[in-house]
Design an enzyme around this catalytic site. Sequence first.
Site, PDB file in Angstrom:
ATOM      1  N   LEU A  50       0.859  -1.180   0.000  1.00 36.08           N
ATOM      2  CA  LEU A  50       0.000   0.000   0.000  1.00 36.08           C
ATOM      3  C   LEU A  50       0.897   1.233   0.000  1.00 36.08           C
ATOM      4  CD1 LEU A  50      -2.841  -0.751   2.610  1.00 36.08           C
ATOM      5  CD2 LEU A  50      -3.140  -0.349   0.165  1.00 36.08           C
ATOM      6  N   ASP A  51       0.591   2.219  -0.820  1.00 35.57           N
ATOM      7  CA  ASP A  51       1.355   3.460  -0.835  1.00 35.57           C
ATOM      8  C   ASP A  51       1.281   4.147   0.528  1.00 35.57           C
ATOM      9  OD1 ASP A  51       2.025   3.107  -3.479  1.00 35.57           O
ATOM     10  OD2 ASP A  51       0.413   4.393  -4.248  1.00 35.57           O
ATOM     11  N   PRO A  52       2.282   4.969   0.878  1.00 35.93           N
ATOM     12  CA  PRO A  52       2.217   5.693   2.156  1.00 35.93           C
ATOM     13  C   PRO A  52       0.946   6.517   2.326  1.00 35.93           C
ATOM     14  CG  PRO A  52       4.437   5.818   1.265  1.00 35.93           C
ATOM     15  CD  PRO A  52       3.590   5.152   0.202  1.00 35.93           C
TER      16      PRO A  52
END
Length: 312
Positions: A50-52
């Site tokens: 998951l992206d930040p």
Amino acid sequence: MNRPVRQRQVRRALHGVLLLDKPLGWTSNDALQKAKWLLRAEKAGHTGTLDPLATGLLPLCFGAATKFSQVSLDADKAYRATLRLGQRMSTGDLEGELVDERPVDVDRAAIDAACARFTGPIEQVPPMHSAIKKDGKALYEYARAGLEVERTPRRVTIHSIDIVDWQHETLVIDVRCSKGTYIRTLAEDIGEALGCGAHLAALRRTGTGALTLADALTLEQLEAMDEAAREAHLLPPDALLTDWPSLQLDGGEAGRFLSGLRRRVQHADAPEIRVYGPEPGAFLGSAHITAGELIADRLLSPPEVQALLQTA
């Protein structure tokens, strides 16, 4: 003055799946390492980055469960996405710079039509700000250098798009999709279909296969627990395979299966099946059945099976 000696953490073998609610601003690996430290686990991995800027469900695999992490990686995903209509960003999300702004003049019928247009099998062009590689370099490396390169469209499936809320410039949707779907790209495509442009303002993963966010813990909740409580929240490794049919073997056949031998079974052919021994909780591994023959794919070791039996 002598500094105090810092004791090295003693790791231990743990086997199971922890459903983590990844916080905003953390990388998936940072969240994994924090959970791994809190549980003192020897071996761990996550099942899909998951992206930040994204939050939500991040299944973490420990010990024997890491052998089946690919199942979760390949599973369909569910997201709640917040789109900001009228603004297009260089990265497709809040990390980029504003590159285009247009008035938002849409109605509910137009939004319904735009969402329906991108439901089903579609072709997606991967965003420049992604980790997909071209000629040995990640696309985001080209993007950071100010370059845009040709990308091959990828076929993905959007199973459903449900409108949760719409307040003029803010559109909230629930998306169920196949693996590899870029929600940033979907947000931009919906914006273009509406004629006003859009970017992804927030993203929350709510499901991976049969696993849901409802059972996930935050890092704060995990930190507040003692070690026994943390361990009690581990799901067994076969939690990643609950959608598959199952087969139970008697003691002799279970031993032969664990040694990798093919077995004749009275069961319909199946491309994916989870296999158990005679004791409750005796998960042995994954297999497939072809022409009545059980063929092992991923096996647990006898010590791993024994550890799961003791936990059960």
